[in-house]
Design a protein around this motif. Structure first.
Motif, PDB file in Angstrom:
ATOM      1  N   GLN A 328     -11.029   3.190  -3.880  1.00  0.00           N
ATOM      2  CA  GLN A 328      -9.924   3.998  -4.401  1.00  0.00           C
ATOM      3  C   GLN A 328      -8.562   3.328  -4.239  1.00  0.00           C
ATOM      4  O   GLN A 328      -7.568   3.815  -4.770  1.00  0.00           O
ATOM      5  CB  GLN A 328      -9.880   5.367  -3.702  1.00  0.00           C
ATOM      6  N   ARG A 329      -8.511   2.214  -3.550  1.00  0.00           N
ATOM      7  CA  ARG A 329      -7.231   1.537  -3.271  1.00  0.00           C
ATOM      8  C   ARG A 329      -6.986   0.453  -4.307  1.00  0.00           C
ATOM      9  O   ARG A 329      -7.883  -0.325  -4.648  1.00  0.00           O
ATOM     10  CB  ARG A 329      -7.255   0.925  -1.875  1.00  0.00           C
ATOM     11  N   CYS A 330      -5.767   0.384  -4.788  1.00  0.00           N
ATOM     12  CA  CYS A 330      -5.377  -0.654  -5.743  1.00  0.00           C
ATOM     13  C   CYS A 330      -5.075  -1.935  -4.978  1.00  0.00           C
ATOM     14  O   CYS A 330      -4.210  -1.939  -4.082  1.00  0.00           O
ATOM     15  CB  CYS A 330      -4.148  -0.230  -6.546  1.00  0.00           C
ATOM     16  N   PRO A 331      -5.749  -3.044  -5.276  1.00  0.00           N
ATOM     17  CA  PRO A 331      -5.492  -4.287  -4.532  1.00  0.00           C
ATOM     18  C   PRO A 331      -4.156  -4.933  -4.871  1.00  0.00           C
ATOM     19  O   PRO A 331      -3.717  -5.831  -4.151  1.00  0.00           O
ATOM     20  CB  PRO A 331      -6.661  -5.185  -4.958  1.00  0.00           C
ATOM     21  N   ARG A 332      -3.483  -4.487  -5.933  1.00  0.00           N
ATOM     22  CA  ARG A 332      -2.210  -5.098  -6.308  1.00  0.00           C
ATOM     23  C   ARG A 332      -1.024  -4.358  -5.693  1.00  0.00           C
ATOM     24  O   ARG A 332      -0.143  -4.980  -5.086  1.00  0.00           O
ATOM     25  CB  ARG A 332      -2.064  -5.130  -7.823  1.00  0.00           C
ATOM     26  N   CYS A 333      -0.989  -3.038  -5.834  1.00  0.00           N
ATOM     27  CA  CYS A 333       0.173  -2.290  -5.323  1.00  0.00           C
ATOM     28  C   CYS A 333      -0.157  -1.478  -4.077  1.00  0.00           C
ATOM     29  O   CYS A 333       0.748  -0.939  -3.440  1.00  0.00           O
ATOM     30  CB  CYS A 333       0.724  -1.370  -6.401  1.00  0.00           C
ATOM     31  N   GLY A 334      -1.430  -1.355  -3.720  1.00  0.00           N
ATOM     32  CA  GLY A 334      -1.808  -0.635  -2.510  1.00  0.00           C
ATOM     33  C   GLY A 334      -1.899   0.865  -2.670  1.00  0.00           C
ATOM     34  O   GLY A 334      -2.181   1.574  -1.691  1.00  0.00           O
ATOM     35  N   HIS A 335      -1.685   1.396  -3.883  1.00  0.00           N
ATOM     36  CA  HIS A 335      -1.752   2.841  -4.091  1.00  0.00           C
ATOM     37  C   HIS A 335      -3.201   3.312  -3.936  1.00  0.00           C
ATOM     38  O   HIS A 335      -4.121   2.748  -4.533  1.00  0.00           O
ATOM     39  CB  HIS A 335      -1.233   3.193  -5.479  1.00  0.00           C
ATOM     40  N   THR A 336      -3.414   4.348  -3.117  1.00  0.00           N
ATOM     41  CA  THR A 336      -4.748   4.880  -2.842  1.00  0.00           C
ATOM     42  C   THR A 336      -4.804   6.328  -3.285  1.00  0.00           C
ATOM     43  O   THR A 336      -4.021   7.164  -2.816  1.00  0.00           O
ATOM     44  CB  THR A 336      -5.085   4.764  -1.338  1.00  0.00           C
ATOM     45  N   GLU A 337      -5.735   6.611  -4.175  1.00  0.00           N
ATOM     46  CA  GLU A 337      -5.888   7.967  -4.696  1.00  0.00           C
ATOM     47  C   GLU A 337      -7.278   8.090  -5.308  1.00  0.00           C
ATOM     48  O   GLU A 337      -7.797   7.135  -5.900  1.00  0.00           O
ATOM     49  CB  GLU A 337      -4.821   8.249  -5.757  1.00  0.00           C
ATOM     50  N   ARG A 338      -7.867   9.269  -5.159  1.00  0.00           N
ATOM     51  CA  ARG A 338      -9.193   9.484  -5.730  1.00  0.00           C
ATOM     52  C   ARG A 338      -9.179   9.372  -7.255  1.00  0.00           C
ATOM     53  O   ARG A 338     -10.141   8.927  -7.872  1.00  0.00           O
ATOM     54  CB  ARG A 338      -9.722  10.847  -5.312  1.00  0.00           C
ATOM     55  N   ALA A 339      -8.060   9.755  -7.866  1.00  0.00           N
ATOM     56  CA  ALA A 339      -7.965   9.688  -9.324  1.00  0.00           C
ATOM     57  C   ALA A 339      -7.921   8.256  -9.838  1.00  0.00           C
ATOM     58  O   ALA A 339      -8.043   8.030 -11.050  1.00  0.00           O
ATOM     59  CB  ALA A 339      -6.734  10.445  -9.800  1.00  0.00           C
ATOM     60  N   ASN A 340      -7.722   7.270  -8.956  1.00  0.00           N
ATOM     61  CA  ASN A 340      -7.757   5.877  -9.407  1.00  0.00           C
ATOM     62  C   ASN A 340      -9.136   5.485  -9.933  1.00  0.00           C
ATOM     63  O   ASN A 340      -9.250   4.518 -10.682  1.00  0.00           O
ATOM     64  CB  ASN A 340      -7.386   4.945  -8.259  1.00  0.00           C
ATOM     65  N   ARG A 341     -10.147   6.210  -9.519  1.00  0.00           N
ATOM     66  CA  ARG A 341     -11.511   5.929  -9.974  1.00  0.00           C
ATOM     67  C   ARG A 341     -12.012   7.139 -10.762  1.00  0.00           C
ATOM     68  O   ARG A 341     -12.668   8.025 -10.219  1.00  0.00           O
ATOM     69  CB  ARG A 341     -12.427   5.631  -8.784  1.00  0.00           C
ATOM     70  N   PRO A 342     -11.725   7.194 -12.063  1.00  0.00           N
ATOM     71  CA  PRO A 342     -12.091   8.385 -12.848  1.00  0.00           C
ATOM     72  C   PRO A 342     -13.593   8.587 -12.973  1.00  0.00           C
ATOM     73  O   PRO A 342     -14.054   9.708 -13.123  1.00  0.00           O
ATOM     74  CB  PRO A 342     -11.442   8.113 -14.215  1.00  0.00           C
ATOM     75  N   ASP A 343     -14.375   7.507 -12.943  1.00  0.00           N
ATOM     76  CA  ASP A 343     -15.829   7.620 -12.954  1.00  0.00           C
ATOM     77  C   ASP A 343     -16.409   6.516 -12.089  1.00  0.00           C
ATOM     78  O   ASP A 343     -15.686   5.741 -11.463  1.00  0.00           O
ATOM     79  CB  ASP A 343     -16.393   7.571 -14.385  1.00  0.00           C
ATOM     80  N   ARG A 344     -17.729   6.435 -12.068  1.00  0.00           N
ATOM     81  CA  ARG A 344     -18.389   5.516 -11.146  1.00  0.00           C
ATOM     82  C   ARG A 344     -18.125   4.055 -11.471  1.00  0.00           C
ATOM     83  O   ARG A 344     -18.023   3.205 -10.569  1.00  0.00           O
ATOM     84  CB  ARG A 344     -19.907   5.771 -11.170  1.00  0.00           C
ATOM     85  N   ASP A 345     -18.002   3.718 -12.742  1.00  0.00           N
ATOM     86  CA  ASP A 345     -17.962   2.319 -13.154  1.00  0.00           C
ATOM     87  C   ASP A 345     -16.559   1.763 -13.329  1.00  0.00           C
ATOM     88  O   ASP A 345     -16.406   0.535 -13.383  1.00  0.00           O
ATOM     89  CB  ASP A 345     -18.715   2.140 -14.484  1.00  0.00           C
ATOM     90  N   HIS A 346     -15.538   2.594 -13.440  1.00  0.00           N
ATOM     91  CA  HIS A 346     -14.219   2.109 -13.830  1.00  0.00           C
ATOM     92  C   HIS A 346     -13.172   2.441 -12.774  1.00  0.00           C
ATOM     93  O   HIS A 346     -13.249   3.471 -12.091  1.00  0.00           O
ATOM     94  CB  HIS A 346     -13.795   2.690 -15.186  1.00  0.00           C
ATOM     95  N   PHE A 347     -12.187   1.553 -12.686  1.00  0.00           N
ATOM     96  CA  PHE A 347     -11.030   1.745 -11.798  1.00  0.00           C
ATOM     97  C   PHE A 347      -9.768   1.589 -12.635  1.00  0.00           C
ATOM     98  O   PHE A 347      -9.645   0.665 -13.450  1.00  0.00           O
ATOM     99  CB  PHE A 347     -11.045   0.702 -10.671  1.00  0.00           C
ATOM    100  N   ARG A 348      -8.823   2.503 -12.427  1.00  0.00           N
ATOM    101  CA  ARG A 348      -7.547   2.443 -13.145  1.00  0.00           C
ATOM    102  C   ARG A 348      -6.471   3.009 -12.229  1.00  0.00           C
ATOM    103  O   ARG A 348      -6.472   4.191 -11.909  1.00  0.00           O
ATOM    104  CB  ARG A 348      -7.616   3.228 -14.447  1.00  0.00           C
ATOM    105  N   CYS A 349      -5.558   2.135 -11.791  1.00  0.00           N
ATOM    106  CA  CYS A 349      -4.517   2.556 -10.849  1.00  0.00           C
ATOM    107  C   CYS A 349      -3.537   3.491 -11.546  1.00  0.00           C
ATOM    108  O   CYS A 349      -3.032   3.179 -12.635  1.00  0.00           O
ATOM    109  CB  CYS A 349      -3.792   1.338 -10.285  1.00  0.00           C
ATOM    110  N   ARG A 350      -3.230   4.613 -10.912  1.00  0.00           N
ATOM    111  CA  ARG A 350      -2.322   5.589 -11.492  1.00  0.00           C
ATOM    112  C   ARG A 350      -0.859   5.166 -11.374  1.00  0.00           C
ATOM    113  O   ARG A 350      -0.004   5.726 -12.047  1.00  0.00           O
ATOM    114  CB  ARG A 350      -2.507   6.929 -10.789  1.00  0.00           C
ATOM    115  N   ARG A 351      -0.582   4.172 -10.533  1.00  0.00           N
ATOM    116  CA  ARG A 351       0.802   3.756 -10.337  1.00  0.00           C
ATOM    117  C   ARG A 351       1.141   2.512 -11.162  1.00  0.00           C
ATOM    118  O   ARG A 351       2.101   2.526 -11.947  1.00  0.00           O
ATOM    119  CB  ARG A 351       1.069   3.475  -8.859  1.00  0.00           C
ATOM    120  N   CYS A 352       0.367   1.425 -10.993  1.00  0.00           N
ATOM    121  CA  CYS A 352       0.721   0.175 -11.664  1.00  0.00           C
ATOM    122  C   CYS A 352      -0.132  -0.117 -12.886  1.00  0.00           C
ATOM    123  O   CYS A 352       0.147  -1.064 -13.616  1.00  0.00           O
ATOM    124  CB  CYS A 352       0.638  -1.001 -10.692  1.00  0.00           C
ATOM    125  N   GLY A 353      -1.201   0.660 -13.115  1.00  0.00           N
ATOM    126  CA  GLY A 353      -2.018   0.471 -14.296  1.00  0.00           C
ATOM    127  C   GLY A 353      -3.083  -0.583 -14.202  1.00  0.00           C
ATOM    128  O   GLY A 353      -3.754  -0.894 -15.210  1.00  0.00           O
TER     129      GLY A 353
END
Length: 398
Positions: A328-353
């Motif tokens: 759930q943590r973004c390796p670029r900006c460090g933002h951690t949120e459950r919504a960063n992982r909308p499903d099992r296969d994909h990751f999308r940071c809510r802060r930096c994209g």
């Protein structure tokens, strides 16, 4: 480090009969010694040996050294039981499994493995034969075979006991080998490994080892077991017995292959290997009924063990890092949120994209945590600062 080498015995029918009788006699003697230890509270080796040594030799036909090994086997079994009870592996003290374990003596199966030391078993490496003590006397010239790598390791590093095992009518010797640890190199970087169920392992380089084939194989095996159990004939029971460990051996082979490839890549590129610390995850996670079967058969622990010993044998640095929020943590900006992982296969940071495969992002986070942990461990410790002495005035006497 200690490794075990499996070699297959090729006994004649007469030799196999003697080996089978030996296993049965040793395990019957072990069950008797276990009952005495449980009744009299003797869990130390010297006290139990004084109590049962004469009985083991007279009643079960054991020689002096095999009787000593049987006593050691019983003491080790109770020590293992104590450790499992303290670790909570048998449940709380009020559980049925716990009470059954502490309320009766340990019983040994007739075909359970029996350890032999160098006084009971000797190896003839050039002739590829062994000489084993049996209840029918010393049995010499029992042939054995194995892979070239196993035989080379056996000749060079064998030390200690060897276990005699009978599995599905086939005889094996499991020999203990002590291999010197190679010099561990300073890693240039780290390979982060994220372990999962759908994808058994995903590295920070983007390499994905899917578990789809293993899951399909497990479902097929479960379907075949159900079909055979419904028929419930003598023939189907024999087939079930033959298939009992097939699925486990297949999963072990898959883990060996994955771990060997990861370690070879890390060694070739001069990097270390970092994995998540997943201890106790089965107790922490609550699942739906339809997920419990796949979760309980998830071989993450075995894969971690294979990675550990293969890396140690190759001199590759190995680390376990905190697994919290790695997916759930973004390796670029460090933002951690459950919504960063909308499903099992994909990751999308809510802060930096930042977007990408979720398991690869988790592997990158594991790699970054290994970098920080290794830098902290190898950080030079500054010398302690000496406190300044207080300057006192000096009186000069004239």
């Amino acid at each position: 480090m200690k490794l075990v080498v499996h070699v297959k015995l090729l006994p004649t029918p007469a030799q196999a009969t003697a080996l089978e009788a030996t296993l049965r006699a040793c395990n019957e003697a072990a069950t008797h010694a276990s009952a005495v230890a449980f009744a009299k509270g003797l869990k130390n080796r010297n006290g139990l040996q004084k109590e049962v040594y004469a009985d083991l030799k007279e009643a079960f036909g054991l020689s002096a050294q095999p009787a000593v090994r049987v006593v050691k086997k019983v003491v080790d079994a109770y020590a293992t039981l104590k450790v499992n009870l303290q670790a909570g592996n048998l449940g709380p003290a009020t559980s049925r499994r716990y009470r059954r374990a502490v309320g009766s003596p340990v019983v040994f199966r007739p075909e359970a493995a029996q350890p032999f030391d160098d006084r009971c078993l000797s190896w003839q490496y050039d002739a590829r034969t062994v000489s084993v003590w049996t209840v029918d006397g010393r049995m010499k010239g029992i042939r054995y075979t194995g892979s070239p790598d196993q035989l080379k390791t056996l000749v060079t590093y064998r030390k200690g006991e060897s276990d005699l095992v009978c599995r599905d009518g086939k005889w094996f010797l499991i020999a203990t080998c002590e291999i010197p640890d190679p010099q561990m190199y300073e890693p240039m970087d780290w390979v982060g490994v994220d372990r999962g169920i759908v994808n058994l392992a995903t590295t920070s380089d983007g390499t994905n080892y899917q578990g789809r084939r293993l899951s399909r194989y497990r479902r097929w095996q479960a379907h075949k077991r159900t079909e055979l159990q419904k028929k419930n004939t003598r023939s189907t029971r024999r087939r079930l017995a033959r298939r009992a460990c097939k699925e486990q051996r297949h999963a072990t082979h898959v883990n060996h292959r994955i771990s060997k490839e990861i370690v070879s890549i890390a060694q070739r590129t001069g990097r270390g290997i970092a994995v998540e610390e997943l201890g106790g995850i089965r107790e922490r996670v609550r699942l739906r009924r339809d997920q419990r079967g796949s979760f309980s058969s998830w071989p993450f622990h075995q894969l971690g063990q294979h990675l550990t010993y293969k890396a140690r044998r190759a001199g590759v640095p190995f680390l376990e890092v905190d697994a919290a929020y790695t997916s759930q943590r973004c390796p670029r900006c460090g933002h951690t949120e459950r919504a960063n992982r909308p499903d099992r296969d994909h990751f999308r940071c809510r802060r930096c994209g930042l977007a990408g495969p979720a398991d690869v992002v988790a592997g990158v986070n594991v790699r970054d945590r290994a970098r920080s942990a290794w830098a902290f461990v190898t950080m030079p410790v500054p010398p302690p600062v000496q406190p300044e002495r207080e300057m006192r005035p000096v009186t000069v006497l004239s």
